[in-house]
Scaffold this active site. Structure first.
Site, PDB file in Angstrom:
ATOM      1  N   ARG A 129      -8.683  -0.146   4.458  1.00  0.00           N
ATOM      2  CA  ARG A 129      -7.719   0.789   3.875  1.00  0.00           C
ATOM      3  C   ARG A 129      -6.408   0.085   3.561  1.00  0.00           C
ATOM      4  O   ARG A 129      -5.683   0.499   2.658  1.00  0.00           O
ATOM      5  CB  ARG A 129      -7.435   1.941   4.861  1.00  0.00           C
ATOM      6  CG  ARG A 129      -8.625   2.812   5.153  1.00  0.00           C
ATOM      7  CD  ARG A 129      -8.206   4.018   5.960  1.00  0.00           C
ATOM      8  NE  ARG A 129      -7.053   4.662   5.334  1.00  0.00           N
ATOM      9  CZ  ARG A 129      -6.359   5.646   5.916  1.00  0.00           C
ATOM     10  NH1 ARG A 129      -6.681   6.075   7.108  1.00  0.00           N
ATOM     11  NH2 ARG A 129      -5.331   6.204   5.312  1.00  0.00           N
ATOM     12  N   ASP A 158       4.623   0.441  11.989  1.00  0.00           N
ATOM     13  CA  ASP A 158       3.379  -0.127  11.453  1.00  0.00           C
ATOM     14  C   ASP A 158       3.168  -1.570  11.882  1.00  0.00           C
ATOM     15  O   ASP A 158       2.119  -2.145  11.596  1.00  0.00           O
ATOM     16  CB  ASP A 158       3.359  -0.038   9.925  1.00  0.00           C
ATOM     17  CG  ASP A 158       3.281   1.396   9.449  1.00  0.00           C
ATOM     18  OD1 ASP A 158       3.498   1.631   8.254  1.00  0.00           O
ATOM     19  OD2 ASP A 158       3.033   2.274  10.286  1.00  0.00           O
ATOM     20  N   ARG A 179       0.701  14.883  12.582  1.00  0.00           N
ATOM     21  CA  ARG A 179       1.237  14.635  11.242  1.00  0.00           C
ATOM     22  C   ARG A 179       1.462  15.922  10.448  1.00  0.00           C
ATOM     23  O   ARG A 179       0.876  16.172   9.407  1.00  0.00           O
ATOM     24  CB  ARG A 179       0.351  13.636  10.522  1.00  0.00           C
ATOM     25  CG  ARG A 179       0.141  12.410  11.408  1.00  0.00           C
ATOM     26  CD  ARG A 179      -0.449  11.232  10.759  1.00  0.00           C
ATOM     27  NE  ARG A 179       0.483  10.581   9.852  1.00  0.00           N
ATOM     28  CZ  ARG A 179       0.141   9.477   9.169  1.00  0.00           C
ATOM     29  NH1 ARG A 179      -1.059   8.992   9.291  1.00  0.00           N
ATOM     30  NH2 ARG A 179       0.998   8.923   8.339  1.00  0.00           N
ATOM     31  N   CYS A 221      -4.704  12.877  12.307  1.00  0.00           N
ATOM     32  CA  CYS A 221      -5.443  11.609  12.224  1.00  0.00           C
ATOM     33  C   CYS A 221      -5.325  10.970  13.608  1.00  0.00           C
ATOM     34  O   CYS A 221      -4.712  11.512  14.517  1.00  0.00           O
ATOM     35  CB  CYS A 221      -4.876  10.705  11.145  1.00  0.00           C
ATOM     36  SG  CYS A 221      -3.275  10.056  11.575  1.00  0.00           S
ATOM     37  N   LYS A 239       0.851  -1.200   0.000  1.00  0.00           N
ATOM     38  CA  LYS A 239       0.000   0.000   0.000  1.00  0.00           C
ATOM     39  C   LYS A 239       0.887   1.250   0.000  1.00  0.00           C
ATOM     40  O   LYS A 239       0.697   2.146  -0.809  1.00  0.00           O
ATOM     41  CB  LYS A 239      -0.873   0.015   1.248  1.00  0.00           C
ATOM     42  CG  LYS A 239      -1.532   1.353   1.539  1.00  0.00           C
ATOM     43  CD  LYS A 239      -2.420   1.335   2.762  1.00  0.00           C
ATOM     44  CE  LYS A 239      -1.676   1.579   4.033  1.00  0.00           C
ATOM     45  NZ  LYS A 239      -1.375   2.985   4.354  1.00  0.00           N
ATOM     46  N   ASN A 240       1.895   1.270   0.888  1.00  0.00           N
ATOM     47  CA  ASN A 240       2.669   2.505   1.058  1.00  0.00           C
ATOM     48  C   ASN A 240       3.664   2.737  -0.064  1.00  0.00           C
ATOM     49  O   ASN A 240       4.207   3.822  -0.189  1.00  0.00           O
ATOM     50  CB  ASN A 240       3.363   2.505   2.430  1.00  0.00           C
ATOM     51  CG  ASN A 240       2.341   2.660   3.539  1.00  0.00           C
ATOM     52  OD1 ASN A 240       1.172   2.973   3.280  1.00  0.00           O
ATOM     53  ND2 ASN A 240       2.746   2.407   4.764  1.00  0.00           N
TER      54      ASN A 240
END
Ligand code: EPZ
Length: 422
Positions: free
Chosen positions: A400, A308, A123, A118, A22-23
């Site tokens: 997500r 993560d 951030r 978030c 994803k990243n």
């Protein structure tokens, strides 16, 4: 809002395919803005964040065609001239800020909404802004938007980062490909997703050296061409599923996994009494004995232990023999999974950025709340081991970052189902 129900169901055995990262994909997609030629991404993950980036790029005039059930993305920004990234889209996903560098490089201007905070932190974007300013951009914050202009285009510069920010490194890397002259990023992020982006940009004609180290040098070129690029394997999805058999017993092979993507994580697994072996198809994981051992964890930029995977590791350590100390040094509020794990019978004390986990023999299923992407999946993992039923609510967070999670876990023996929101 959908929920997922997990029931402890004994050992997991079999293979779990790991998707594209994803990243990485969220940084590769904005690279289309740098060129008039088509960019094709293969091995793309099927995730809601990817769909959000598609909407953002289309709002900027790019075309994004989804093929092969989402595994192939064909992007083209031929004639795309809109440089306004709207708050309504950006607020849904921080990674939207990765259009800033490419828009500035190609169009010499950009209006990009600040993403807003978030669940895991404020951030800010100061590192992005300072770096692009050194490259000749004038950037002003007005009405919640960054208004950026680079008269005559960006210029190469030496850009020291105060912190090895992943997103800032990606924005500068993309911006520098079309800047006049040489750019050197010092204290650059070293994540595999940075190397994957650099590989793709080189395929498009960029001149980049040193990606994967803390010093990246980019020679600007006049224009970039098109490319076809395979998205690198998702090391965070990989680490997540590597932990699944530790909760249940059994042996799982994560297809596409390589130890090089998760080496710091594997060191901790070894210390916790977990066997990881590299096969031609991926990584095989099984627990030695019947309980993991406590280990201490500190999250750091790559190649350190990834933030993560902190929530998933904490969930596993809740069942370990002994006491573990986890220190979260990347984000200021990334222990929101702890109160939910406590509801399942875990024994965790949180003091600021440090969580002390006293392992327990058993956890009990309970209704719990997903708060952010990685916290959500840590609750699913805990539910695999807990006695009884665990219902994880607000699973849109999960969608997500984890494609078809319940299908992948059910295929290796988990008792898991998605319940549509009422
Ligand atoms: C990327 O976020 C990832 N997201 C995150 O993954 C990951 O947790 C993070 O890198 C760290 O590895 C994507 O790649 C889309 P940072 P990013 O800039 O780029 C502070 C997930 O679960 N900071 O390295 O936003 C920041 O507040 C997500 O997949 C500044 O202070 O991370 C944070 O505390 C979550 N000023 C720390 O640095 C800045 O200008 C790390 O941020 C930029 C960052």
């Amino acid at each position: 809002m959908d929920s997922i129900i997990v029931r402890g169901n004994g050992p997991l055995n079999g293979q779990i395919p790991i998707a594209g990262a994803k990243n990485a994909c969220l940084a590769l997609m904005p690279a289309t803005l740098l060129s008039e030629e088509p960019l094709t991404l293969t091995n793309a993950p099927r995730l809601s964040d990817i769909a959000t980036m598609k909407v953002l790029l289309e709002s900027l005039g790019s075309e994004v065609t989804v093929m092969n059930a989402g595994k192939v993305l064909a992007l083209s920004s031929h004639g795309a001239t809109n440089t306004h990234a709207d708050y309504d889209i950006v607020r849904k996903m921080r990674a939207s800020n990765l259009v800033l560098g490419p828009l500035l490089a190609r169009h010499h201007r950009a209006e990009v909404s600040l993403p807003g905070g978030c669940a895991i932190g404020a951030r800010p974007m100061d590192i992005h802004i300072d770096a692009l300013t050194l490259m000749g951009a004038q950037i002003e914050l007005r009405d919640g938007y960054l208004h950026a202009v680079a008269e005559g285009g960006l210029k190469g510069a030496v850009v020291p980062l105060r912190f090895a920010s992943v997103g800032a490194t990606e924005n500068i890397l993309m911006a520098a490909t079309l800047a006049k002259g040489t750019t050197v990023i010092e204290n650059a992020a070293r994540e595999p997703e940075i190397v994957d982006l650099a590989d793709c940009l080189r395929r498009m004609g960029a001149q980049i050296e040193g990606d994967g180290t803390s010093r990246i040098e980019i020679q600007g070129v006049d224009r970039l061409g098109g490319a076809t690029h395979p998205v690198v394997t998702d090391r965070i999805e990989l680490g997540t599923y590597m932990l699944a058999p530790v909760f249940t017993g059994g042996e799982v092979e994560c297809l596409g996994g390589r130890i090089s993507l998760v080496s710091a994580f594997c060191e901790k697994l070894d210390a916790a009494g977990i066997d990881v072996s590299e096969t031609s198809a991926g990584l095989k994981v099984r627990l030695r004995g019947d309980r993991p051992k406590a280990v201490d964890v500190v999250t750091e930029p790559f190649p350190g232990f990834p933030t993560d995977l902190q929530a998933q590791m904490m969930a596993m350590l809740c069942l370990a023999e002994g006491t573990s100390v986890l220190e979260e040094k990347i984000f200021e509020n990334r222990f929101m999974h702890a109160p939910e794990l406590l509801r399942m019978g875990a024994n965790i004390e949180v003091q600021g950025g440090v969580a002390t986990v006293h392992g327990v023999e058993k956890m009990k299923g309970a209704p719990v709340m997903a708060t952010d992407l990685r916290a959500s999946v840590s609750l699913i993992l805990a539910g695999l081991a807990a006695e009884g039923e665990t219902q994880v609510n607000r699973v849109y967070h999960l969608d997500r970052g984890y494609e078809h999670l319940e299908d992948k876990l059910r295929a290796v023996g988990a008792n898991i189902e998605r319940v549509p929101g009422r």
